[in-house]
Design a protein around this motif. Structure first.
Motif, PDB file in Angstrom:
ATOM      1  N   GLY A  24     -29.666 -27.336-103.671  1.00 53.12           N
ATOM      2  CA  GLY A  24     -28.676 -26.439-103.063  1.00 53.12           C
ATOM      3  C   GLY A  24     -29.112 -25.979-101.681  1.00 53.12           C
ATOM      4  O   GLY A  24     -28.321 -25.963-100.737  1.00 53.12           O
ATOM      5  N   LEU A  25     -30.398 -25.633-101.557  1.00 52.67           N
ATOM      6  CA  LEU A  25     -30.913 -25.219-100.241  1.00 52.67           C
ATOM      7  C   LEU A  25     -30.804 -26.375 -99.237  1.00 52.67           C
ATOM      8  O   LEU A  25     -30.411 -26.181 -98.090  1.00 52.67           O
ATOM      9  CB  LEU A  25     -32.380 -24.791-100.355  1.00 52.67           C
ATOM     10  CG  LEU A  25     -32.685 -23.442-100.998  1.00 52.67           C
ATOM     11  CD1 LEU A  25     -34.199 -23.208-101.023  1.00 52.67           C
ATOM     12  CD2 LEU A  25     -32.004 -22.307-100.241  1.00 52.67           C
ATOM     13  N   ASP A  27     -28.753 -28.910 -99.300  1.00 53.08           N
ATOM     14  CA  ASP A  27     -27.343 -29.165 -98.960  1.00 53.08           C
ATOM     15  C   ASP A  27     -26.864 -28.245 -97.837  1.00 53.08           C
ATOM     16  O   ASP A  27     -26.055 -28.645 -97.002  1.00 53.08           O
ATOM     17  CB  ASP A  27     -26.456 -28.945-100.190  1.00 53.08           C
ATOM     18  CG  ASP A  27     -26.334 -30.225-101.008  1.00 53.08           C
ATOM     19  OD1 ASP A  27     -26.695 -31.291-100.472  1.00 53.08           O
ATOM     20  OD2 ASP A  27     -25.908 -30.142-102.175  1.00 53.08           O
ATOM     21  N   GLY A  28     -27.371 -27.031 -97.819  1.00 48.60           N
ATOM     22  CA  GLY A  28     -26.916 -26.062 -96.825  1.00 48.60           C
ATOM     23  C   GLY A  28     -27.726 -26.082 -95.538  1.00 48.60           C
ATOM     24  O   GLY A  28     -27.467 -25.296 -94.634  1.00 48.60           O
ATOM     25  N   SER A  29     -28.708 -26.975 -95.456  1.00 51.38           N
ATOM     26  CA  SER A  29     -29.578 -26.986 -94.278  1.00 51.38           C
ATOM     27  C   SER A  29     -29.006 -27.889 -93.189  1.00 51.38           C
ATOM     28  O   SER A  29     -28.565 -28.999 -93.456  1.00 51.38           O
ATOM     29  CB  SER A  29     -30.969 -27.477 -94.688  1.00 51.38           C
ATOM     30  OG  SER A  29     -31.735 -27.788 -93.556  1.00 51.38           O
ATOM     31  N   ARG A  30     -29.057 -27.400 -91.955  1.00 52.36           N
ATOM     32  CA  ARG A  30     -28.620 -28.219 -90.818  1.00 52.36           C
ATOM     33  C   ARG A  30     -29.664 -29.272 -90.503  1.00 52.36           C
ATOM     34  O   ARG A  30     -29.361 -30.437 -90.318  1.00 52.36           O
ATOM     35  CB  ARG A  30     -28.425 -27.306 -89.599  1.00 52.36           C
ATOM     36  CG  ARG A  30     -28.173 -28.041 -88.292  1.00 52.36           C
ATOM     37  CD  ARG A  30     -28.150 -27.073 -87.124  1.00 52.36           C
ATOM     38  NE  ARG A  30     -26.949 -26.263 -87.160  1.00 52.36           N
ATOM     39  CZ  ARG A  30     -25.792 -26.613 -86.586  1.00 52.36           C
ATOM     40  NH1 ARG A  30     -25.712 -27.743 -85.916  1.00 52.36           N
ATOM     41  NH2 ARG A  30     -24.733 -25.840 -86.683  1.00 52.36           N
ATOM     42  N   ASP A 279     -34.406 -25.497 -90.098  1.00 48.83           N
ATOM     43  CA  ASP A 279     -34.053 -24.227 -90.740  1.00 48.83           C
ATOM     44  C   ASP A 279     -34.519 -24.165 -92.192  1.00 48.83           C
ATOM     45  O   ASP A 279     -34.229 -23.191 -92.897  1.00 48.83           O
ATOM     46  CB  ASP A 279     -32.539 -23.985 -90.646  1.00 48.83           C
ATOM     47  CG  ASP A 279     -31.724 -25.143 -91.196  1.00 48.83           C
ATOM     48  OD1 ASP A 279     -32.326 -26.093 -91.744  1.00 48.83           O
ATOM     49  OD2 ASP A 279     -30.487 -25.102 -91.085  1.00 48.83           O
ATOM     50  N   ARG A 367     -25.322 -34.665-106.723  1.00 45.90           N
ATOM     51  CA  ARG A 367     -24.440 -33.663-106.108  1.00 45.90           C
ATOM     52  C   ARG A 367     -23.439 -34.339-105.178  1.00 45.90           C
ATOM     53  O   ARG A 367     -22.273 -33.957-105.120  1.00 45.90           O
ATOM     54  CB  ARG A 367     -25.267 -32.635-105.325  1.00 45.90           C
ATOM     55  CG  ARG A 367     -26.102 -31.725-106.213  1.00 45.90           C
ATOM     56  CD  ARG A 367     -27.079 -30.939-105.398  1.00 45.90           C
ATOM     57  NE  ARG A 367     -26.441 -29.839-104.686  1.00 45.90           N
ATOM     58  CZ  ARG A 367     -26.366 -28.594-105.145  1.00 45.90           C
ATOM     59  NH1 ARG A 367     -26.897 -28.299-106.324  1.00 45.90           N
ATOM     60  NH2 ARG A 367     -25.792 -27.655-104.456  1.00 45.90           N
TER      61      ARG A 367
ATOM     62  N   MET B  44     -25.246 -32.957 -88.822  1.00 46.75           N
ATOM     63  CA  MET B  44     -23.969 -32.255 -88.712  1.00 46.75           C
ATOM     64  C   MET B  44     -22.981 -33.010 -87.834  1.00 46.75           C
ATOM     65  O   MET B  44     -21.785 -32.737 -87.869  1.00 46.75           O
ATOM     66  CB  MET B  44     -24.173 -30.840 -88.139  1.00 46.75           C
ATOM     67  CG  MET B  44     -25.206 -29.994 -88.861  1.00 46.75           C
ATOM     68  SD  MET B  44     -24.952 -29.918 -90.634  1.00 46.75           S
ATOM     69  CE  MET B  44     -23.644 -28.719 -90.717  1.00 46.75           C
TER      70      MET B  44
END
Lengths: 372, 269
Positions: A24-25, A27-30, A279, A367, B44
């Motif tokens: 989860g971490l 997945d949210g990391s740039r 990050d 995921r 991104m």
């Protein structure tokens, strides 16, 4: 009694929950950072595979110790020897600087324990040693040794004077007098095969280039080579593996797919200090032996470690086995200049770093499939 | 007609590769196509339109309104035209520049002018490490053109420089002109130790002196050379502008004799 193997925010968790939280971490990391890299070949393979999947920046915790060597070798070339060949061939050995005797004690012992038995000009000779540094770095067992006292910071300049003298060019006044410089020069040029043992980290990129340049000059008239000794052997192993996997010796980013190398921007110290762009960090520390304490990371971390007490404030931590101690591992061995298999010394129920990293990669795949 | 302008919306969270935004690559492109150019360096997938407001104009002049230390590779391999940056720029500014002009009002990161072959780079502030120097594995640094720096430069400016001119108004950090092959560097302020390490040829004017030299730089005494007057006058007439030496005699050192020893360093008497 069961042993805890995973933690989320410092609280014990099941392996499955911790893997899900870590995914989860990620997945949210740039831009994640995959570092530490103190693991075996299997662990490195899994770490690099995960890094490629998540578009991470990659570096080893101790790469600063090997970079002066890597940069000098790739930009100017280098004469490099295997310790086993120097043990049989070198009739003269210069232990250069203050760090080599300590870092390269094993390698120097290989040279003091034997005499040359290869080469027409060197076979049967007595092996002579010279130590050039501010401390007498003569190795135990060698009586045929002389010491030239010179501050470590002056050695690169002195070697420049040696090179100038060998080519018949002038030089000005340096830290050592003309006579002492001439003594060093003749020790090198009169050798049948001279071997220079030094720590590149002590002399920096340009200093290491000066030493490689000196050896190149010596090879115009005689034979010579070097044995660079590195304080961080596993960093060298990681750099070799990163090169055959991604094309670069660490400090690269998979942000755009293919690896892109920049030794300054992608340095682990920069990324973990918060001055970089990463990050989130995955830090792997799963080898035997103490490594210098790592500065507290300024970004959230996922720790994969053989010493959970060192995980500190990691958001997620996994307790893993130590390669080559708890299970069979393949590790870089500086005395061989290559990788060697190391058998387990005990049994462990803990998973390997590779197993955790592969499970994390698999979790990310699941995921992605669920989201599709 | 005003140039094509990229107006920064906010500080980017990742480094940006702005090498596609050169006059020749932008010429004839529609605003929508420009906004769709990929500039991100993370997964991104950032595009121009995510970071900048684009104000269309003649692409022969490209302007960045608002800079950032994360704006990398501005003007890479540009052959003609002009780029101006109002603010700072990141690494590799004007790398492999072949012609045209790149101007920055602030400071820039490492490797500005790396391996450039022509054109002009004018930096009003400071420049990071290895100004004009080669990237990992490259055999030559700056190969032509002119770089001027209003402030100070980081370590190893002019590394493996082969041709061209670097003018630094301020100071130079350690190992200026390391492994220099040829070319000319003028530094108005003081140079940290040890300038010219492993230089083969090339000319340094260190008008504020140097911390120290390696012993493989040999003092040749005062040099009263006509070429000093000619160079000062040529610099003044050209892109570099007025230089802090005027043709009066200077002290000359020769080095680095560890390698070839044909480099020369001029210092105030």
């Amino acid at each position: 009694m069961t042993v805890d193997t995973a933690w989320i925010d410092g609280r014990p968790a099941t392996l499955e929950d911790a893997l899900q939280a870590a995914a989860g971490l990620l997945d949210g990391s740039r831009l994640p950072f995959v570092g530490g890299l103190r693991t075996d070949v299997a662990g490195l393979r899994s770490a690099l595979s995960l890094a490629r999947r998540i578009g991470a920046v990659v570096d080893h915790r101790l790469s600063a110790a090997i970079y002066p060597f890597i940069v000098a070798a790739r930009e100017n070339g280098a004469f490099l020897a295997a310790p086993a060949e120097m043990r049989r061939r070198a009739d003269r050995v210069v232990v250069m600087g203050d760090e080599a005797a300590e870092i390269g004690a094993d390698v120097i012992r290989m040279l003091t324990d034997a005499s040359p038995d290869l080469g027409i000009g060197t076979r049967g000779s007595e092996r002579l040693f010279m130590t050039l540094g501010s401390k007498n770095a003569a190795s135990p067992g060698s009586t045929a040794s002389r010491h030239v006292d010179c501050a470590s910071s002056e050695i690169v300049d002195v070697l420049g004077m040696v090179r100038a003298g060998m080519a018949g060019r002038r030089s000005g006044e340096g830290a050592l007098g003309e006579e002492t410089v001439a003594t060093i020069t003749s020790f090198l040029t009169d050798a049948g095969f001279c071997c220079i043992v030094f720590s590149p980290a002590e002399f920096g990129e340009l200093g290491t280039e000066q030493i490689f340049g000196l050896v190149a000059d010596l090879n115009e008239t005689t034979r010579a080579s070097t044995l660079p000794v590195l304080a961080a052997a596993d960093a060298m192993g990681a750099a070799l593996q990163a090169t055959w996997t991604a094309g670069f010796p660490l400090r690269f980013a998979f942000g755009r797919g293919a690896g892109e190398h920049d030794a300054a921007l992608n340095a682990g110290e920069r990324q973990l200090s918060g001055a970089g762009e990463a990050d989130l960090a995955i830090l792997i520390d799963a080898l035997d032996g103490a490594a210098p304490a790592e500065a507290k990371a300024a970004i959230p971390t996922i720790a994969i470690t053989a010493d959970p007490a060192s995980a500190g404030a990691a958001r997620i931590a996994f307790h893993v086995a130590t390669a080559g101690r708890d299970y069979d591992g393949v590790l870089y061995e500086p005395r061989f200049g290559s990788f060697v298999a190391k058998a387990a010394q005990r049994n462990s129920e803990l998973p390997s770093a590779a197993a955790i990293l592969d499970a994390l990669t698999e979790q990310l795949g699941e995921r992605a499939r669920d989201a599709a | 007609m005003t140039g094509l302008t990229f107006r920064k919306r906010e500080e980017p969270a990742e480094r940006l590769d702005l090498s596609p935004l050169t006059p020749s690559r932008l010429a004839g492109m529609a605003e929508r196509d420009i906004a769709a150019l990929a500039v991100g360096t993370s997964r991104m997938g950032l595009r121009v339109g995510d970071v900048f407001d684009v104000v269309m104009g003649d692409a022969a002049t490209v302007r960045f309104e608002g800079g950032s230390h994360r704006f990398d590779r501005i003007g890479e391999a540009m052959e003609t035209g002009e780029i101006t940056v109002e603010g700072d720029a990141g690494v590799r500014l004007g790398r492999m520049l072949a012609g045209g002009r790149v101007g920055v009002s602030g400071s820039v990161g490492a490797h500005a002018g790396s391996a450039m072959t022509g054109g002009v780079i004018a930096i009003a502030g400071d420049a990071g490490e290895r100004l004009g120097g080669p990237l990992a594995g490259e055999m030559m640094g700056m190969k032509g053109g002119t770089i001027t720096v209003g402030g100070n430069v980081g370590a190893r400016a002019g590394d493996r420089m082969r041709r061209g001119v670097i003018f630094v108004n301020g100071t130079a950090d350690e190992d200026l002109a390391s492994r220099m092959i040829a070319g000319t560097i003028v530094v108005g302020g003081r140079a940290a130790a040890t300038p010219g390490r492993l230089m083969k040829r090339g000319t340094l004017f260190l008008c504020g002196g140097a911390e120290r030299f390696a012993p493989t730089f040999v003092d040749n005494g005062p040099a009263d050379l006509l070429i000093l007057k000619i160079m000062a006058s040529e610099f003044t007439r050209g892109e570099v502008g007025e230089v802090p030496f005027d043709g009066r005699p200077m002290r000359r050192l020769g080095g680095d004799t560890a390698v070839l020893g044909l480099g020369e360093v001029f210092l105030p008497l």
